[in-house]
Motif scaffolding. Structure first.
Motif, short mmCIF file in Angstrom:
data_model
loop_
_atom_site.label_atom_id
_atom_site.label_comp_id
_atom_site.label_asym_id
_atom_site.label_seq_id
_atom_site.Cartn_x
_atom_site.Cartn_y
_atom_site.Cartn_z
N MET A 178 0.81 -1.23 0.00
CA MET A 178 0.00 0.00 0.00
C MET A 178 0.84 1.27 0.00
SD MET A 178 -1.26 0.44 3.96
CE MET A 178 -0.08 0.55 5.31
N LEU A 179 0.17 2.39 -0.32
CA LEU A 179 0.78 3.71 -0.22
C LEU A 179 0.83 4.17 1.24
CD1 LEU A 179 -1.05 5.48 -3.19
CD2 LEU A 179 1.17 4.31 -3.21
N GLY A 180 -0.11 3.71 2.05
CA GLY A 180 -0.18 4.11 3.45
C GLY A 180 -1.62 4.15 3.89
N TYR A 181 -1.84 4.62 5.13
CA TYR A 181 -3.20 4.75 5.66
C TYR A 181 -3.67 6.20 5.48
CZ TYR A 181 -2.43 0.30 8.09
OH TYR A 181 -2.18 -1.02 8.39
N LEU A 182 -4.91 6.34 5.04
CA LEU A 182 -5.50 7.66 4.82
C LEU A 182 -5.62 8.42 6.13
CD1 LEU A 182 -6.99 9.53 2.73
CD2 LEU A 182 -9.11 8.46 3.55
N ASN A 183 -5.19 9.67 6.12
CA ASN A 183 -5.36 10.57 7.28
C ASN A 183 -4.73 10.03 8.55
OD1 ASN A 183 -7.01 12.16 5.59
ND2 ASN A 183 -8.84 11.02 6.18
N ASN A 184 -3.71 9.20 8.44
CA ASN A 184 -3.14 8.59 9.64
C ASN A 184 -1.64 8.33 9.44
OD1 ASN A 184 -2.67 7.17 12.05
ND2 ASN A 184 -4.72 6.25 11.99
N ALA A 185 -0.88 9.41 9.52
CA ALA A 185 0.56 9.30 9.30
C ALA A 185 1.23 8.45 10.37
CB ALA A 185 1.19 10.70 9.27
N ALA A 186 0.74 8.52 11.60
CA ALA A 186 1.35 7.76 12.69
C ALA A 186 1.19 6.27 12.46
CB ALA A 186 0.73 8.17 14.02
N ALA A 187 -0.01 5.84 12.09
CA ALA A 187 -0.24 4.41 11.83
C ALA A 187 0.57 3.95 10.62
CB ALA A 187 -1.72 4.15 11.61
N THR A 188 0.68 4.81 9.61
CA THR A 188 1.48 4.46 8.43
C THR A 188 2.93 4.24 8.83
OG1 THR A 188 0.03 5.71 6.96
CG2 THR A 188 2.23 5.22 6.15
N ALA A 189 3.49 5.18 9.60
CA ALA A 189 4.89 5.07 10.01
C ALA A 189 5.14 3.85 10.87
CB ALA A 189 5.30 6.34 10.76
N ALA A 190 4.14 3.45 11.65
CA ALA A 190 4.30 2.29 12.53
C ALA A 190 4.24 0.97 11.76
CB ALA A 190 3.22 2.30 13.60
N THR A 191 3.66 0.99 10.57
CA THR A 191 3.46 -0.23 9.80
C THR A 191 4.38 -0.33 8.59
OG1 THR A 191 1.13 -0.22 10.45
CG2 THR A 191 1.70 -1.63 8.61
N LEU A 192 4.69 0.80 7.98
CA LEU A 192 5.45 0.85 6.73
C LEU A 192 6.70 1.68 6.96
CD1 LEU A 192 5.24 -0.02 3.73
CD2 LEU A 192 4.02 2.12 3.29
N ASP A 193 7.87 1.05 6.92
CA ASP A 193 9.07 1.82 7.25
C ASP A 193 9.63 2.55 6.03
OD1 ASP A 193 10.80 0.07 5.83
OD2 ASP A 193 11.17 -1.16 7.59
N ALA A 194 10.67 3.33 6.27
CA ALA A 194 11.21 4.20 5.23
C ALA A 194 11.80 3.43 4.05
CB ALA A 194 12.28 5.12 5.83
N ASP A 195 12.17 2.19 4.27
CA ASP A 195 12.74 1.37 3.19
C ASP A 195 11.68 0.56 2.46
OD1 ASP A 195 15.40 2.21 3.67
OD2 ASP A 195 15.56 0.79 5.33
N GLY A 196 10.41 0.81 2.77
CA GLY A 196 9.33 0.13 2.06
C GLY A 196 8.92 -1.21 2.63
N TRP A 197 9.45 -1.58 3.81
CA TRP A 197 9.07 -2.86 4.42
C TRP A 197 7.76 -2.71 5.19
CZ3 TRP A 197 11.32 -7.19 2.97
CH2 TRP A 197 12.63 -7.16 2.49
N LEU A 198 6.81 -3.55 4.87
CA LEU A 198 5.54 -3.60 5.58
C LEU A 198 5.67 -4.58 6.74
CD1 LEU A 198 2.43 -2.74 5.43
CD2 LEU A 198 2.09 -5.01 4.46
N HIS A 199 5.47 -4.08 7.96
CA HIS A 199 5.54 -4.92 9.14
C HIS A 199 4.16 -5.55 9.35
CE1 HIS A 199 9.16 -2.47 10.85
NE2 HIS A 199 9.16 -2.48 9.53
N THR A 200 4.04 -6.83 9.07
CA THR A 200 2.71 -7.46 9.00
C THR A 200 2.07 -7.71 10.35
OG1 THR A 200 3.51 -9.74 9.07
CG2 THR A 200 3.44 -8.66 6.89
N GLY A 201 2.88 -7.83 11.42
CA GLY A 201 2.31 -8.17 12.71
C GLY A 201 2.08 -9.65 12.90
N ASP A 202 2.44 -10.46 11.90
CA ASP A 202 2.30 -11.91 12.02
C ASP A 202 3.65 -12.55 12.28
OD1 ASP A 202 -0.48 -12.52 11.68
OD2 ASP A 202 -0.30 -11.90 9.60
N ILE A 203 3.67 -13.54 13.15
CA ILE A 203 4.89 -14.27 13.45
C ILE A 203 4.93 -15.51 12.55
CG2 ILE A 203 6.19 -15.53 15.20
CD1 ILE A 203 6.06 -12.58 15.75
N GLY A 204 6.05 -15.68 11.87
CA GLY A 204 6.17 -16.81 10.97
C GLY A 204 7.59 -17.30 10.87
#
Length: 520
Positions: A376-402
């Motif tokens: 995704m591009l990010g979360y609408l109207n929620n920069a904090a949630a975007t930053a917490a999930t999608l880092d500057a290098d483009g890695w999406l932190h899924t929250g799933d352990i695998g």
């Protein structure tokens, strides 16, 4: 840093919008039926579909709902859903897809947050739609089919739009499905044309999708799973889609039989029915080659049971709304029971220890991070949630352990995120907790998931009541008026206090431990 690479050959993303991708295929088969309404048998040929999309796109533009505007659609699976979606896309707009089971407050929240100006629905949902619109930016409600007092969708048809309104394929927000992500209240997931088109191409390649495939589609189009693998892939890949407004086992089996479906797209509760329900034996499913399950993990025992009963391959993939949605899938000729599959083309992954931040090699467990053109591009109207999930290098932190084995297969073993998965639907504990605390007499509340082999997890609520506070019946009545059916609590446990950390964070692990120990 240990980066897992896809074993698939790289794909050059098509430089077209999602509707141009769909039309490129439909134009080669104008007289073929591509959409069928399952309950009624109504059908649209490729020519009919393209004509309706172009005329609605033109009408939306003329009415001021085109480029730069957001249109919401709250409807079950039906051919007209596909028409509305692609008309908005062709006109250069943004479409936000709303769960039809939402209550008016839930609909209102999404309409406001997405900035929707037009709401398209059906007659049976008109009461909820009208109750949700006040205070939002919606200027008009349009109804598919009959709907007293509302503008018919057909009235918005206009002069056909000749072609795609120019958009930035990589940055224009085409669709805003809502997801709770790894935690918190539902957020608008900003997905571009490129996100959707590349994910269709990635799935077609690994799934060996073939022209002429017909499937009965009950997975809701408002959810990214149904939107991408049913609606867009079947239309763009040369298939035929039979729409079901909701899951009905008998109808699903009959349509799969009558249309000689080569593949079923399901979720774990449906896989369970395919493995165990006696009705399955009444239908000829000999054309079936594959059952693909997504939205929640599918255990190897159930996967094997489905395959054995139906004489086909049962496999699964991994994804989330934030990835359009798929990052991993099992190839049909090399499926591995219990695995979520291999990385799709153009996609990378890491397994990161959440405590140390260290990357894990094959067999090591940690949080799954994913990077690829479908993210995704990010979360609408929620920069904090975007930053917490999608880092500057483009890695999406899924929250799933695998973990990823030596052959590159992903196995999901646990989760970091608080999200509860009930029958494939996302239940955000924070949202249910907020509804509980809003009820006078409820002092505190916490919601966790209780594992169940048939539905995934049941939402269970722990509540602290003031003296003389509401009883269970009053709590349930309150929730039923404010939350969709799948967010309802299956158990309510009255407790003296909610366990919390020094910083005030709910210690959900302790509550899950209570459930595991048989808390009443």
């Amino acid at each position: 840093m240990h980066i897992y690479k896809s074993p698939r050959s790289a794909i050059a993303p098509a430089a077209v919008s999602v509707t141009e991708m769909v039309f490129a295929n439909l134009e080669t088969r104008p007289d073929e039926v591509v959409l069928i309404d399952g309950p009624t048998g109504r059908s649209l040929t490729a020519r009919d579909f393209m004509d309706q999309v172009r005329r609605l796109a033109g009408g939306l533009t003329e009415a001021g709902f085109g480029a730069g505007h957001c249109v919401a659609i709250m409807a079950p699976n039906m051919p007209e859903f596909c028409v509305v979606f692609h008309a908005v896309a062709l006109a250069g707009g943004t479409v936000t897809t709303i769960n039809p089971t939402y209550t008016a407050p839930e609909v209102a929240h999404q309409l406001k947050d997405a900035g929707a100006e037009l709401l398209v629905t059906i007659g049976p949902f008109l009461e909820v739609a009208c109750a949700a619109v006040p205070g939002t930016g919606v200027r008009e409600i349009a109804v598919i089919g009959p709907g007293e007092g509302a503008l018919p969708l057909t009235a918005l048809m206009g002069a056909p739009l000749a072609g795609q309104v120019p958009v930035d394929l990589e940055r224009h927000v085409l669709v805003l499905p809502y997801s709770s992500g790894t935690t918190g209240l539902p957020k608008g997931v900003m997905l571009s044309h490129r996100n959707l088109t590349v994910n269709v191409e990635q799935i077609v390649e690994i799934a060996d999708f073939r022209a002429g495939e017909a499937t009965a589609g009950f997975l809701p189009f408002f959810h990214i799973y149904g939107m991408t693998v049913l609606m867009n892939m079947h239309l763009a890949g040369g298939g035929t889609l039979i729409t079901l407004p909701r899951f009905d086992l008998e109808m699903f089996l009959r349509l799969s039989q009558d249309h000689k479906a080569r593949r079923m797209w399901v979720v774990p509760p449906v896989a369970l029915a395919l493995a165990k329900h006696p009705m399955v034996d009444q239908f000829d499913l000999s054309a079936l080659e594959q059952v693909f399950s997504g939205a929640a993990p599918l255990g190897p025992e159930l996967s094997d049971a489905v395959g054995a009963r139906l004489g086909c391959i049962c496999l699964q993939g991994y994804g989330m709304t934030e990835m359009s949605p798929v990052s991993h899938a099992n190839p049909g000729r090399a499926a591995r029971a219990g695995a979520s599959g291999l990385l799709l083309a153009n996609t990378e992954a890491r397994i990161v220890d959440p405590e140390t931040g260290q990357d894990q090699g094959p067999g090591g467990e940690g949080e799954l991070w994913v990077r690829g053109p479908q993210v995704m591009l990010g979360y609408l109207n929620n920069a904090a949630a975007t930053a917490a999930t999608l880092d500057a290098d483009g890695w999406l932190h899924t929250g799933d352990i695998g973990r990823i084995d030596a052959d590159g297969y992903l196995f999901i073993v646990d989760r970091l995120k608080e999200l509860i998965k009930f029958k494939g639907f996302q239940v955000a504990p924070a949202e249910v907790e907020a509804a509980l605390i809003a009820l006078p007499g409820i002092v505190d509340a916490a919601v966790v998931g209780q594992a169940d082999p048939e539905v995934g997890e049941y939402p269970v609520g722990f509540v602290v009541r003031a003296e003389g506070g509401p009883d269970e019946a009053a709590i349930r009545a309150h929730l039923e008026g404010n939350l969709a059916h799948y967010k309802q609590l299956h158990r309510i446990i009255v407790t003296d206090a909610i366990p919390k950390s020094a910083s005030g964070k709910i210690l959900r692990r302790l509550l899950r431990d209570r459930l595991a120990a048989g808390a009443a």
